[in-house]
Design an enzyme around this catalytic site. Sequence first.
Site, PDB file in Angstrom:
ATOM      1  N   GLY A  42       0.798  -1.214   0.000  1.00 16.21           N
ATOM      2  CA  GLY A  42       0.000   0.000   0.000  1.00 16.21           C
ATOM      3  C   GLY A  42       0.832   1.265   0.000  1.00 16.21           C
ATOM      4  O   GLY A  42       0.388   2.305  -0.469  1.00 16.21           O
ATOM      5  N   ASP A  77      -4.106  -3.192  11.061  1.00 11.80           N
ATOM      6  CA  ASP A  77      -4.144  -3.514   9.627  1.00 11.80           C
ATOM      7  C   ASP A  77      -3.727  -4.966   9.396  1.00 11.80           C
ATOM      8  O   ASP A  77      -2.918  -5.255   8.519  1.00 11.80           O
ATOM      9  CB  ASP A  77      -3.235  -2.558   8.851  1.00 11.80           C
TER      10      ASP A  77
END
Length: 833
Positions: A525, A640
């Site tokens: 990401g 996450d």
Amino acid sequence: MKVVFVIFFFFLFQFCISVDTIMRRQSLRDGEVILSAGKRFAFGFFSLGDSELRYVGIWYAQISQQTIVWVANRDHPINDTSGMVKFSNRGNLSVYASDNETELIWSTNVSDSMLEPTLVATLSDLGNLVLFDPVTGRSFWESFDHPTDTFLPFMRLGFTRKDGLDRSLTSWKSHGDPGSGDLILRMERRGFPQLILYKGVTPWWRMGSWTGHRWSGVPEMPIGYIFNNSFVNNEDEVSFTYGVTDASVITRTMVNETGTMHRFTWIARDKRWNDFWSVPKEQCDNYAHCGPNGYCDSPSSKTFECTCLPGFEPKFPRHWFLRDSSGGCTKKKRASICSEKDGFVKLKRMKIPDTSDASVDMNITLKECKQRCLKNCSCVAYASAYHESKRGAIGCLKWHGGMLDARTYLNSGQDFYIRVDKEELARWNRNGLSGKRRVLLILISLIAAVMLLTVILFCVVRERRKSNRHRSSSANFAPVPFDFDESFRFEQDKARNRELPLFDLNTIVAATNNFSSQNKLGAGGFGPVYKGVLQNRMEIAVKRLSRNSGQGMEEFKNEVKLISKLQHRNLVRILGCCVELEEKMLVYEYLPNKSLDYFIFHEEQRAELDWPKRMEIVRGIARGILYLHQDSRLRIIHRDLKASNILLDSEMIPKISDFGMARIFGGNQMEGCTSRVVGTFGYMAPEYAMEGQFSIKSDVYSFGVLMLEIITGKKNSAFHEESSNLVGHIWDLWENGEATEIIDNLMDQETYDEREVMKCIQIGLLCVQENASDRVDMSSVVIMLGHNATNLPNPKHPAFTSARRRGGENGACLKGQTGISVNDVTFSDIQGR
């Protein structure tokens, strides 16, 4: 009518045969056994090793490794297999050497006048053999009142005050001989009750007195959760017992013939006994190791572990100098015996001395205890009787003579107050003040050094920035927009945090072959990841922040600092970082098997993961999260967790990675609130995604989703059925009793036990329940995965399977609109990852 009723039951029990019971006219021959109702324990004849001698006893029936917990004829074995167990004519359960009943080997030995004609002997699932009357329900004898070397849950150790029954443990003579050995653990009758392990008649190790929760000599004894400890001290008895709240946990405590005491738990997966705790294990555990009026201080000792108590000096200085502490300590020669100016020196984290000769008053406070001790010239020390009770420190213990077997602990123990004269009290007070002055001086010196180092680094960084403006990079890459003020602040942080190793940019460029596309492992990401090889041939992985990365300097520093302070087998290891020429890069250990999503979401690779491998991956991830939540120096919420953030090494050991969005909690902080939601759709807990509220239970939710994905081989957010997602589909199948349909069909059915897979699905559903308070914590998950737990709680409705209203009481956490993507990508306020 009553007589007819008794006669009816008498004949009924003579001819009724039960697997857990020996009736009055039945016999048990060698080779026959009775099993408890739940088949947990067995009673019958056995031999040890290659010996032909036969014993009668109780053992675990479902454990392959022979484990004897009680022996009837421990000192009188039978020479062959002709033995028999039956009731004698007078009603006692007896062991005979042969079926002619001429040679009595052992008997329950209950008084004839007490016995009833309807007696039976029953083996319970606790491992207790009970002689009782099924008509009246009265018990006449039980093996729990006559233990051998093993202390089972719900058994009692101690004595009764009226009939003199003494329940104590006696070791075996040797590993192959269950006869009565030399080691005896018994409850002391003198003074304040305590458990002492004797070797013959000599005290060997002292379990200590009861603190209100545990024994003072066993600081590692667990409190609550699975084990419940209980101590009774009243006019009828003094006893200790412990229980287990989870019936699937198999545990026992025993006295070993070698002089040690152990608590064992059975690990079904490995088919072995795990040594939960054992004592004694160091010199300070040995009884009276430092003699009278001395105490053992092993944790802080550099040379000799023995120290005299305040106001005392070595009785034989020469012996003490030669490290012989047996003579102990005596009162200092110039010390006044009893004065109005006497005071007390407080010793912390102490195992208080032997309480056999101590006096006790449970009805006064510690302050009153001090005053009474001062008024009594024979009182030399005092302490709380129960310092860990539910009401706090209660009761008063006072010592009036020599003090034996005191020691300190590193993280346990209680306060102990020693009486000293005014000169000794002043000396201890001066030492305490001088120690504080030393600490203050050290702190001032450190602050001055840090300030000086900061000034030096400021000058160095300023000169480096000037030179960097005139230097071109040898690397052909697109720089990321970067704030030089942030860079400078990062340099300051480096000075304060020496745990941040730094790599030179040229070193990284050379290692990755100028960030060659052939070295590119993938893209996360926050940017691409490259494989590199350093000059010492060490393989590394380099995470390079891309131009469009949403990760700023704070997230970058957060990840570096967090991972550098964390060390665990199941966390990715950071090797360093690079902040140079507008570049921000993280350098990790290289893991050849990529990430978990590469295996579980691709059919060809998923076929390589059989059930044992998947379970090891699940257990490893659970242990890593438990470390973050509970066992590390910092309490950390990852925020996450997902399949692509679980990396696999060459042995398929999972490593949790990507700590850019992790948050540190204080020691007592349980939840947090944010106006900036980050994470990955499909893995985020509902209270976090919709209200900005996060806690350790947010990570538990993500783990539950990840666990269900590993079991099924399907992605939660990409699952398209009638249900909204994979979790909802599994819940529907679970509700209908059809959850086995979701098991990954690429797994060979011979590699897994369907019951174990169903248990894991149930654990996963317990993790994804809608309300955070209903979810289990990671310590419970690790225990559930490690034991053959059968009585798991039923899961409640999971989240995101039906409409959930956003906001609510804590909806104020979110001050702005949160952007959500239906793709499996991490997201922030307004942009995707």
